[in-house]
Motif scaffolding. Structure first.
Motif, mmCIF file in Angstrom:
data_model
loop_
_atom_site.group_PDB
_atom_site.id
_atom_site.type_symbol
_atom_site.label_atom_id
_atom_site.label_comp_id
_atom_site.label_asym_id
_atom_site.label_seq_id
_atom_site.Cartn_x
_atom_site.Cartn_y
_atom_site.Cartn_z
ATOM 1 N N LEU A 276 0.729 -1.134 -0.057
ATOM 2 C CA LEU A 276 0.094 -0.082 0.086
ATOM 3 C C LEU A 276 0.974 1.314 -0.019
ATOM 4 O O LEU A 276 2.087 1.316 0.769
ATOM 5 C CB LEU A 276 -0.751 -0.064 1.179
ATOM 6 C CG LEU A 276 -1.971 -0.998 1.209
ATOM 7 C CD1 LEU A 276 -2.775 -0.848 2.410
ATOM 8 C CD2 LEU A 276 -2.911 -0.498 0.071
ATOM 9 N N SER A 277 0.407 2.102 -0.824
ATOM 10 C CA SER A 277 1.193 3.665 -0.870
ATOM 11 C C SER A 277 0.901 4.360 0.684
ATOM 12 O O SER A 277 -0.119 3.751 1.110
ATOM 13 C CB SER A 277 0.633 4.377 -2.114
ATOM 14 O OG SER A 277 -0.625 4.611 -1.690
ATOM 15 N N ILE B 182 -5.032 7.535 4.254
ATOM 16 C CA ILE B 182 -6.723 7.693 3.975
ATOM 17 C C ILE B 182 -7.247 6.728 4.859
ATOM 18 O O ILE B 182 -8.361 6.780 5.338
ATOM 19 C CB ILE B 182 -6.896 7.524 2.386
ATOM 20 C CG1 ILE B 182 -6.394 8.721 1.758
ATOM 21 C CG2 ILE B 182 -8.403 7.311 2.252
ATOM 22 C CD1 ILE B 182 -6.917 10.187 2.004
ATOM 23 N N ALA B 183 -6.601 5.411 4.753
ATOM 24 C CA ALA B 183 -7.388 4.469 5.636
ATOM 25 C C ALA B 183 -7.370 4.780 7.240
ATOM 26 O O ALA B 183 -8.307 4.650 7.883
ATOM 27 C CB ALA B 183 -6.442 3.079 5.564
ATOM 28 N N ARG C 150 -5.718 11.342 -6.396
ATOM 29 C CA ARG C 150 -4.775 10.797 -5.346
ATOM 30 C C ARG C 150 -5.925 9.891 -4.403
ATOM 31 O O ARG C 150 -5.587 8.746 -3.971
ATOM 32 C CB ARG C 150 -3.986 11.611 -4.672
ATOM 33 C CG ARG C 150 -3.008 12.245 -5.664
ATOM 34 C CD ARG C 150 -1.843 12.941 -4.906
ATOM 35 N NE ARG C 150 -0.990 11.983 -3.989
ATOM 36 C CZ ARG C 150 -0.243 12.422 -3.170
ATOM 37 N NH1 ARG C 150 0.194 13.687 -3.046
ATOM 38 N NH2 ARG C 150 0.402 11.660 -2.203
ATOM 39 N N ILE C 151 -7.036 10.545 -4.204
ATOM 40 C CA ILE C 151 -7.863 9.853 -3.181
ATOM 41 C C ILE C 151 -8.462 8.576 -3.852
ATOM 42 O O ILE C 151 -8.841 7.625 -3.141
ATOM 43 C CB ILE C 151 -8.889 10.957 -2.529
ATOM 44 C CG1 ILE C 151 -8.179 11.895 -1.713
ATOM 45 C CG2 ILE C 151 -9.968 10.296 -1.666
ATOM 46 C CD1 ILE C 151 -8.882 13.009 -1.272
ATOM 47 N N LEU D 211 -8.331 4.783 -2.811
ATOM 48 C CA LEU D 211 -9.372 4.032 -2.370
ATOM 49 C C LEU D 211 -9.571 2.896 -3.053
ATOM 50 O O LEU D 211 -9.731 1.727 -2.594
ATOM 51 C CB LEU D 211 -10.720 4.864 -2.563
ATOM 52 C CG LEU D 211 -11.087 5.875 -1.626
ATOM 53 C CD1 LEU D 211 -12.183 6.683 -2.086
ATOM 54 C CD2 LEU D 211 -11.043 5.476 -0.121
ATOM 55 N N ARG D 212 -8.893 2.697 -4.283
ATOM 56 C CA ARG D 212 -9.009 1.574 -5.115
ATOM 57 C C ARG D 212 -7.920 0.719 -4.488
ATOM 58 O O ARG D 212 -8.122 -0.543 -4.538
ATOM 59 C CB ARG D 212 -8.386 1.882 -6.635
ATOM 60 C CG ARG D 212 -9.702 2.473 -7.380
ATOM 61 C CD ARG D 212 -9.372 2.595 -8.735
ATOM 62 N NE ARG D 212 -7.988 3.369 -9.177
ATOM 63 C CZ ARG D 212 -8.311 4.445 -9.389
ATOM 64 N NH1 ARG D 212 -9.389 5.362 -9.711
ATOM 65 N NH2 ARG D 212 -7.251 5.301 -9.654
ATOM 66 N N GLU D 213 -6.671 1.182 -3.934
ATOM 67 C CA GLU D 213 -5.900 0.236 -3.307
ATOM 68 C C GLU D 213 -6.520 -0.351 -2.060
ATOM 69 O O GLU D 213 -6.179 -1.605 -1.878
ATOM 70 C CB GLU D 213 -4.661 1.024 -2.967
ATOM 71 C CG GLU D 213 -3.669 1.518 -3.980
ATOM 72 C CD GLU D 213 -2.609 2.160 -3.656
ATOM 73 O OE1 GLU D 213 -1.718 1.658 -2.548
ATOM 74 O OE2 GLU D 213 -2.125 3.319 -4.030
#
Length: 348
Positions: free
Chosen positions: A49-50, A56-57, A84-85, A89-91
């Motif tokens: 994960l970046s 964001i998480a 970027r958000i 969210l896709r990650e």
């Protein structure tokens, strides 16, 4: 203010247990009493994960139930842009932290619920029902029921011993529940563990048809290698061991200069074992065998015959035909005219 901050920091460092490291980060862990969120290391140190996705998480995990976490809602609360958000969210959705499920309300309306799980691997484990408390409290005013304690097991009554009470055997002990293996992790680390078994090394290549000429050429090449690269000075044993690999390269049409550059270019700074490096490069950089005549014939494309253009002798129209002559319309008109002339002669 600087003096007070330095004094407080020094006091906190003095309270850190154990010797302080000379390099790297030093953690000062102050327990939280309010406004905190527990974040697992599986998320904070996720290898795939970046940092934007991890941040964001953490932001989503700290929000209350029912809070909107769409792209525009998060962009209004964060400094990151919508692109970027959306990528973050896709990650999170790819690794199971963020999930979207469709649910039907009692009114019949279908909605999409956004679910965030702080530990996706726990969803794969079998969930057992909560066990009842061993001693449930009785309601006030109710009389406690007598507890029957099983009597210890006794030997069967012997004949001639009247008056001994009859006893019951103890109930059988239930077997222990089967062990459940832990579920597999959602992600696999890119770097294997140091204790992981390593695959066996590939064997040194050998020529398909060894000949004395190939062996002499390979031996001479390895013996002369130190003249071009002094760090690749080999012993007689290393030369005999590596000669079949060089012979395999020569058999496949590789020139000595090409082999020398492939084996000696860009060596490590401290080359301790040149024979091991040569063996690795001879094995991993082995060129493919040259194609045979049949392979080259299969690659040749079939020739396509192109019909040339011709000019009609009667109407000068261009058409395709291998030989010069008349076009189709002129041929049909000529055949029709000959047929009428023949019919006229027959009638006369």
């Amino acid at each position: 203010m600087d003096t007070q901050q330095n004094t407080a920091l020094r006091r906190a460092l003095a309270e850190v247990p154990g010797p302080l490291p000379t390099s790297g980060v030093i953690h000062i862990a102050i327990p939280h009493t309010d406004r905190f969120t527990v974040v697992g290391n599986h998320l904070a140190q996720h290898p795939d994960l970046s940092c934007t996705a991890v941040g964001i998480a953490v932001r989503i995990q700290s929000l209350p139930q029912g809070f909107e976490i769409g792209i525009k809602a998060l962009a209004a609360r964060c400094r990151e842009g919508e692109k970027r958000i959306a990528a973050a969210l896709r990650e999170l959705e790819a690794f199971g932290y963020l999930q979207r499920v469709r649910d039907r309300l009692p009114s019949g309306r279908v909605i999409t619920r956004t679910v965030f799980c702080n530990q996706p691997t726990a969803l794969l484990r079998p969930r057992r029902p909560a066990a009842a408390p061993p001693h449930a409290q009785a309601p006030a005013g109710a009389q406690a029921a007598p507890v029957r304690v099983p009597a210890p097991a006794a030997r069967p009554e012997q004949p001639g011993t009247p008056g001994r009470p009859e006893t019951l055997a103890a109930p059988p002990v239930p077997p222990p529940p089967p062990a459940v293996s832990p579920p597999a992790s959602l992600f696999v680390p890119l770097v294997p563990a140091p204790t992981a078994p390593k695959p066996p090394p590939r064997p040194l290549p050998h020529p398909s048809e060894p000949t004395p000429e190939l062996d002499r050429a390979a031996t001479a090449f390895l013996s002369d290698l130190c003249r071009h690269a002094p760090q690749f000075t080999l012993s007689e044993t290393d030369v005999r061991r590596l000669a079949p690999g060089v012979a395999a390269w020569l058999e496949r049409g590789a020139r000595p200069d090409t082999i020398r550059h492939a084996l000696t270019d860009d060596p490590p700074n401290l080359l301790k074992h040149p024979a091991k490096l040569l063996k690795y490069r001879l094995t991993e950089l082995l060129p493919p065998p040259p194609p045979g005549i049949r392979d080259l014939a299969a690659l040749a494309r079939p020739r396509i015959t192109v019909t040339p253009f011709q000019t009609c002798d009667a109407c000068e129209r261009a058409f395709r035909t291998p030989t010069p002559g008349h076009c189709r319309d002129c041929r049909e008109h000529r055949e029709h005219r000959e047929h009428r002339s023949e019919a006229t002669r027959t009638a006369a």
